[in-house]
Design a protein around this motif. Structure first.
Motif, PDB file in Angstrom:
ATOM      1  N   HIS A 184       0.849  -1.194   0.000  1.00 42.12           N
ATOM      2  CA  HIS A 184       0.000   0.000   0.000  1.00 42.12           C
ATOM      3  C   HIS A 184       0.884   1.243   0.000  1.00 42.12           C
ATOM      4  N   GLU A 185       0.379   2.299  -0.611  1.00 47.61           N
ATOM      5  CA  GLU A 185       1.029   3.607  -0.581  1.00 47.61           C
ATOM      6  C   GLU A 185      -0.016   4.679  -0.288  1.00 47.61           C
ATOM      7  N   PHE A 186       0.328   5.592   0.624  1.00 51.26           N
ATOM      8  CA  PHE A 186      -0.586   6.669   0.992  1.00 51.26           C
ATOM      9  C   PHE A 186       0.149   7.998   0.879  1.00 51.26           C
ATOM     10  N   ALA A 187      -0.520   8.996   0.362  1.00 52.40           N
ATOM     11  CA  ALA A 187       0.031  10.347   0.280  1.00 52.40           C
ATOM     12  C   ALA A 187      -1.126  11.335   0.395  1.00 52.40           C
ATOM     13  N   TRP A 188      -0.884  12.395   1.192  1.00 52.13           N
ATOM     14  CA  TRP A 188      -1.927  13.402   1.369  1.00 52.13           C
ATOM     15  C   TRP A 188      -1.288  14.773   1.572  1.00 52.13           C
ATOM     16  N   VAL A 196       5.813   7.392  11.432  1.00 51.50           N
ATOM     17  CA  VAL A 196       4.570   6.648  11.189  1.00 51.50           C
ATOM     18  C   VAL A 196       4.566   5.436  12.109  1.00 51.50           C
ATOM     19  N   HIS A 197       3.385   5.118  12.693  1.00 53.90           N
ATOM     20  CA  HIS A 197       3.284   4.016  13.652  1.00 53.90           C
ATOM     21  C   HIS A 197       1.951   3.300  13.496  1.00 53.90           C
ATOM     22  N   ILE A 215      -1.099  15.764  11.167  1.00 51.14           N
ATOM     23  CA  ILE A 215      -1.224  14.438  11.773  1.00 51.14           C
ATOM     24  C   ILE A 215      -2.309  13.717  10.985  1.00 51.14           C
ATOM     25  N   THR A 216      -1.975  12.572  10.413  1.00 48.44           N
ATOM     26  CA  THR A 216      -2.880  11.890   9.495  1.00 48.44           C
ATOM     27  C   THR A 216      -3.112  10.455   9.949  1.00 48.44           C
ATOM     28  N   LEU A 217      -4.359   9.990   9.822  1.00 52.81           N
ATOM     29  CA  LEU A 217      -4.739   8.616  10.106  1.00 52.81           C
ATOM     30  C   LEU A 217      -5.023   7.892   8.787  1.00 52.81           C
ATOM     31  N   TYR A 218      -4.553   6.635   8.692  1.00 56.22           N
ATOM     32  CA  TYR A 218      -4.757   5.820   7.498  1.00 56.22           C
ATOM     33  C   TYR A 218      -5.371   4.483   7.896  1.00 56.22           C
ATOM     34  N   ASP A 219      -6.147   3.904   6.996  1.00 51.97           N
ATOM     35  CA  ASP A 219      -6.736   2.587   7.209  1.00 51.97           C
ATOM     36  C   ASP A 219      -6.340   1.695   6.035  1.00 51.97           C
ATOM     37  N   ILE A 220      -5.614   0.599   6.342  1.00 50.27           N
ATOM     38  CA  ILE A 220      -5.148  -0.306   5.285  1.00 50.27           C
ATOM     39  C   ILE A 220      -6.317  -1.049   4.649  1.00 50.27           C
ATOM     40  N   ARG A 221      -7.361  -1.336   5.422  1.00 53.91           N
ATOM     41  CA  ARG A 221      -8.468  -2.143   4.902  1.00 53.91           C
ATOM     42  C   ARG A 221      -9.182  -1.448   3.745  1.00 53.91           C
ATOM     43  N   VAL A 222      -9.337  -0.136   3.831  1.00 48.68           N
ATOM     44  CA  VAL A 222     -10.004   0.594   2.746  1.00 48.68           C
ATOM     45  C   VAL A 222      -9.000   1.281   1.837  1.00 48.68           C
ATOM     46  N   ALA A 223      -7.684   1.123   2.155  1.00 48.44           N
ATOM     47  CA  ALA A 223      -6.607   1.662   1.312  1.00 48.44           C
ATOM     48  C   ALA A 223      -6.769   3.155   1.061  1.00 48.44           C
ATOM     49  N   SER A 224      -7.080   3.902   2.117  1.00 50.36           N
ATOM     50  CA  SER A 224      -7.247   5.345   1.953  1.00 50.36           C
ATOM     51  C   SER A 224      -6.945   6.057   3.269  1.00 50.36           C
ATOM     52  N   SER A 225      -6.764   7.366   3.171  1.00 51.23           N
ATOM     53  CA  SER A 225      -6.549   8.182   4.358  1.00 51.23           C
ATOM     54  C   SER A 225      -7.896   8.473   5.020  1.00 51.23           C
ATOM     55  N   MET A 226      -7.907   8.469   6.353  1.00 46.95           N
ATOM     56  CA  MET A 226      -9.156   8.647   7.090  1.00 46.95           C
ATOM     57  C   MET A 226      -9.383  10.092   7.518  1.00 46.95           C
ATOM     58  N   ASP A 261      -7.456  12.029  21.188  1.00 41.18           N
ATOM     59  CA  ASP A 261      -8.326  10.877  20.994  1.00 41.18           C
ATOM     60  C   ASP A 261      -8.648  10.819  19.502  1.00 41.18           C
ATOM     61  N   MET A 262      -8.301   9.695  18.854  1.00 39.02           N
ATOM     62  CA  MET A 262      -8.471   9.626  17.396  1.00 39.02           C
ATOM     63  C   MET A 262      -9.942   9.689  16.988  1.00 39.02           C
ATOM     64  N   ARG A 263     -10.880   9.476  17.930  1.00 38.78           N
ATOM     65  CA  ARG A 263     -12.296   9.555  17.607  1.00 38.78           C
ATOM     66  C   ARG A 263     -12.815  10.991  17.601  1.00 38.78           C
ATOM     67  N   LYS A 264     -12.060  11.897  18.237  1.00 38.42           N
ATOM     68  CA  LYS A 264     -12.481  13.296  18.312  1.00 38.42           C
ATOM     69  C   LYS A 264     -11.223  14.153  18.329  1.00 38.42           C
ATOM     70  N   MET A 265     -10.757  14.502  17.153  1.00 40.28           N
ATOM     71  CA  MET A 265      -9.466  15.174  17.026  1.00 40.28           C
ATOM     72  C   MET A 265      -9.590  16.681  16.842  1.00 40.28           C
ATOM     73  N   ASN A 266     -10.760  17.221  17.105  1.00 42.39           N
ATOM     74  CA  ASN A 266     -10.918  18.673  16.967  1.00 42.39           C
ATOM     75  C   ASN A 266     -10.324  19.428  18.157  1.00 42.39           C
ATOM     76  N   ARG A 267      -9.972  18.731  19.207  1.00 43.13           N
ATOM     77  CA  ARG A 267      -9.300  19.346  20.346  1.00 43.13           C
ATOM     78  C   ARG A 267      -8.441  18.308  21.039  1.00 43.13           C
ATOM     79  N   ALA A 268      -7.359  18.761  21.676  1.00 38.67           N
ATOM     80  CA  ALA A 268      -6.452  17.863  22.382  1.00 38.67           C
ATOM     81  C   ALA A 268      -7.027  17.495  23.750  1.00 38.67           C
ATOM     82  N   LEU A 269      -6.845  16.237  24.143  1.00 35.99           N
ATOM     83  CA  LEU A 269      -7.270  15.823  25.474  1.00 35.99           C
ATOM     84  C   LEU A 269      -6.436  16.490  26.556  1.00 35.99           C
TER      85      LEU A 269
END
Length: 381
Positions: A184-188, A196-197, A215-226, A261-269
């Motif tokens: 897989h390759e991702f670029a945004w 990357v981890h 800061i970017t989240l990726y999902d291998i299952r759908v092969a796209s950036s989230m 929290d990756m579920r709500k990234m509009n503000r830092a915990l």
């Protein structure tokens, strides 16, 4: 009139090819360094005073690299093995309890930028500026062994769902060790991605930090950036919380660390403050309750995940600027080994004592206790 000249052979100081290792010459003549011992005594004395001031005893140093150490990795299957990589391409495996190098090789022709140990602990991967990723056996080198060779080499054009690993450059690339090309390759939009981890729980999820402050989240299952967020300044490193895998912490150039929290990234915990220069690396403890951060201000600080201020700071006069750090387990501590042996002896004495009581008592008078039930005081329904 006497004229003293300094001469040297040019070929001894010229690097003809990139793989040549230049020898570092040092003159240990005490006549040329008349104040060496007083100077070293003053440095050592100042270091001891600072250590007492901060009450943080220094455990040990791992010496041997000829250039700056640029990457570190710990084994998830062992408390003993520890891997390091340097700017001259050298890789070393250390035995932490003995503070000894047990394996080394010049495996790359450039800076070692990343290291990762396989989940089974039998091999590790290294990536370098020479555009290669290599897989090595994680073992102790015997005296009769030849120069170690890589188990596999992966070449990229750019400077754990299964046995996958990931690299980053201008793109995020996911690799399978059995294939020579990325799966897989991702670029945004980022010019360069510096870390990357994989998520420790959801092995198909990746997080990266880039030079464009993202800061970017990726999902291998759908092969796209989230999802992607932009911070005020660049983040140098990222670490997932092993016990709360929905949370991660980034080390930022604005002297702070941010937990999201990756579920709500509009503000830092939480915003973790105390460093006075750019934070270069961050690593979590196995418990997930605290993490350690190293900064360009030559200090190491330990933060609680729910605390904005550091609870401990490590700094001595001889410390240099940090580019990478890792937390290791306490298996290398001699006091813990002694305590374990004492506990084992105490259990053996108790077992022998109960056996003697049963042997000299009426049958059934000293019943066998179930250890799993002894810990339960009360059960409520």
């Amino acid at each position: 009139m006497k004229v003293k000249t300094i001469s040297r052979v040019e070929k001894d100081f010229t690097q003809e090819v990139q793989t040549d290792k230049l020898k570092v010459f040092r003159n240990y003549d005490p006549a040329l360094h008349p104040f060496e011992r007083p100077r070293e005594y003053t440095r050592a004395l100042n270091a001891v005073k600072l250590e007492r001031l901060f009450a943080k005893p220094f455990v040990g140093a791992l010496d041997g690299h000829c250039d700056g150490v640029t990457a570190l990795a710990t084994s998830p299957a062992s408390l003993v093995a520890f891997v390091s990589g340097a700017a001259d391409g050298e890789l070393r495996v250390w035995d932490l309890p003995r503070r000894k190098c047990v394996w080394s090789v010049y495996g790359h022709r450039g800076f070692v930028r990343g290291l990762a140990v396989a989940p089974n602990g039998n091999s590790f991967f290294s990536c370098s500026e020479d555009k290669t990723v290599k897989q090595w056996a994680l073992r102790v080198k015997d005296e009769d062994d030849d120069v170690p060779s890589a188990l596999a080499t992966f070449t990229s054009k750019e400077p754990f769902l299964q046995d996958l690993f990931t690299t980053c450059g201008s793109k995020v690339q996911v690799w399978d060790p059995t294939r020579s090309e990325p799966t897989h390759e991702f670029a945004w939009g980022a010019d360069s991605i510096n870390s990357v981890h994989f998520n420790p729980a959801e092995a198909s999820l990746l997080a990266s930090t880039g030079s464009d402050r993202n800061i970017t989240l990726y999902d291998i299952r759908v092969a796209s950036s989230m999802r992607k967020i932009i911070l005020g300044m660049r983040s140098n490193a990222l670490a997932w919380n092993p016990m709360e895998p929905m949370n991660f912490t980034v080390a930022n150039e604005d002297h702070n660390l941010y937990t999201f929290d990756m579920r709500k990234m509009n503000r830092a915990l939480m915003v973790h403050k105390d460093h006075v220069s750019a934070v270069m690396d961050v690593a979590y403890s196995p418990t997930g309750r605290e993490f350690v951060a190293g900064s360009y201000d030559r200090t190491i600080r330990i933060f609680g995940v729910r605390s904005a201020k550091s609870r401990e700071v490590y700094h001595t006069k001889r410390m240099q600027r940090y580019v990478c750090l890792r937390l290791v387990g306490d298996g290398c501590s001699g006091s813990i080994k002694k305590a374990t042996e004492a506990k084992r002896e105490a259990n053996a004495r108790d077992k022998k004592k109960m056996a003697n009581r049963r042997a000299h008592a009426k049958e059934g008078a000293v019943p066998h206790a179930n250890i799993r039930e002894q810990a339960i005081v009360k059960e409520l329904e």
